[in-house]
Design an enzyme around this catalytic site. Structure first.
Site, mmCIF file in Angstrom:
data_model
loop_
_atom_site.group_PDB
_atom_site.id
_atom_site.type_symbol
_atom_site.label_atom_id
_atom_site.label_comp_id
_atom_site.label_asym_id
_atom_site.label_seq_id
_atom_site.Cartn_x
_atom_site.Cartn_y
_atom_site.Cartn_z
ATOM 1 N N TYR A 18 30.847 -16.343 14.429
ATOM 2 C CA TYR A 18 32.203 -16.069 14.928
ATOM 3 C C TYR A 18 33.161 -15.637 13.817
ATOM 4 C CZ TYR A 18 30.592 -18.571 19.078
ATOM 5 O OH TYR A 18 29.896 -18.971 20.190
ATOM 6 N N HIS A 23 38.756 -13.477 18.103
ATOM 7 C CA HIS A 23 39.168 -14.818 18.531
ATOM 8 C C HIS A 23 39.462 -15.731 17.334
ATOM 9 C CE1 HIS A 23 39.915 -16.555 22.325
ATOM 10 N NE2 HIS A 23 38.812 -17.224 22.532
ATOM 11 N N TYR A 72 35.471 -25.819 18.863
ATOM 12 C CA TYR A 72 35.396 -24.579 19.639
ATOM 13 C C TYR A 72 36.720 -24.407 20.372
ATOM 14 C CZ TYR A 72 30.587 -24.074 18.289
ATOM 15 O OH TYR A 72 29.458 -23.939 17.533
ATOM 16 N N ASN A 74 37.955 -23.712 23.280
ATOM 17 C CA ASN A 74 38.407 -24.280 24.556
ATOM 18 C C ASN A 74 38.774 -25.758 24.483
ATOM 19 O OD1 ASN A 74 37.788 -21.732 25.325
ATOM 20 N ND2 ASN A 74 36.222 -22.281 26.829
ATOM 21 N N ASN A 120 42.592 -19.999 26.484
ATOM 22 C CA ASN A 120 42.024 -21.334 26.722
ATOM 23 C C ASN A 120 42.337 -22.335 25.611
ATOM 24 O OD1 ASN A 120 40.997 -20.720 29.222
ATOM 25 N ND2 ASN A 120 39.055 -19.963 28.402
#
Length: 199
Positions: A18, A23, A72, A74, A120
């Protein structure tokens, strides 16, 4: 008693795959701040990488924590709420930096409260803190094509990387995001909005 520390949380997803994705704008901006103010990160209860330091700007000194949640995206709220509870940091002393698909790449908007805009990570923080009334630095990443597979397109978009042109502009963009977080702390939300939101 409320702490006089500030908490700046840069949102993202942990792990190599990631690292340079849209993001992870929050993580990348947090890294810029860490370099500027010599922040050394250590693990906070398995929920975040957390460091603390002092900013000296405009003849003033401010103590702050800098966090990169490991939960993470969320579940970012678990990390932010744990740190704010542990160190008694009120929501009005919290700044969250995150990617925002409603803004074109390179644009920054600063706000406090209001809608999570479908993000989120922000929804999770609103829930965990019990309020949306903390400051947010929204870093524009543009949006994917709308249409039949909108959800899949969105997921692929935010977890995708930057093109060569954007990669060239990224260091300056991240530096601006770091400036916005500092400005909120030193000059207040309204002045920071005047400076960044109209660009």
């Amino acid at each position: 008693m409320a702490s006089d520390f500030w908490l700046i949380a840069g949102l993202g997803n942990p792990g190599k795959k990631y690292e340079d994705t849209r993001h992870n704008m929050g993580f990348m901006t947090a890294d810029v701040l860490a370099e500027r103010w010599t922040v050394n990160f250590a693990d906070h209860k398995g929920l975040a990488m957390l460091g603390k330091s002092v900013m000296n700007l405009d003849g003033r000194t401010v103590k702050f924590f800098l966090a990169k949640p490991l939960t993470y995206m969320n579940d970012s709220g678990n990390a932010v709420a744990s740190i704010s509870a542990y160190y008694q940091i009120e929501p009005d002393h919290i700044v969250v930096i995150h990617d925002d698909m409603d803004l074109e790449f390179g644009r920054i908007k600063v706000k406090a409260g209001g809608s999570a805009g479908g993000h989120n990570g922000i929804k999770s923080i609103d829930r965990s803190l019990g309020t949306p009334k903390y400051a947010r630095v929204r870093m524009g990443v543009g949006h994917s094509k709308r249409g039949a597979n909108a959800h899949d397109n969105t997921v692929n978009w935010v977890l995708g990387g930057f093109g060569p042109d954007q990669r060239k502009q990224l260091p300056e963009f991240l530096a601006d995001g770091a400036d916005a977080a500092e400005d909120i702390i030193f000059h207040g939300l309204a002045k920071t909005q005047e400076k960044f939101n109209g660009r």
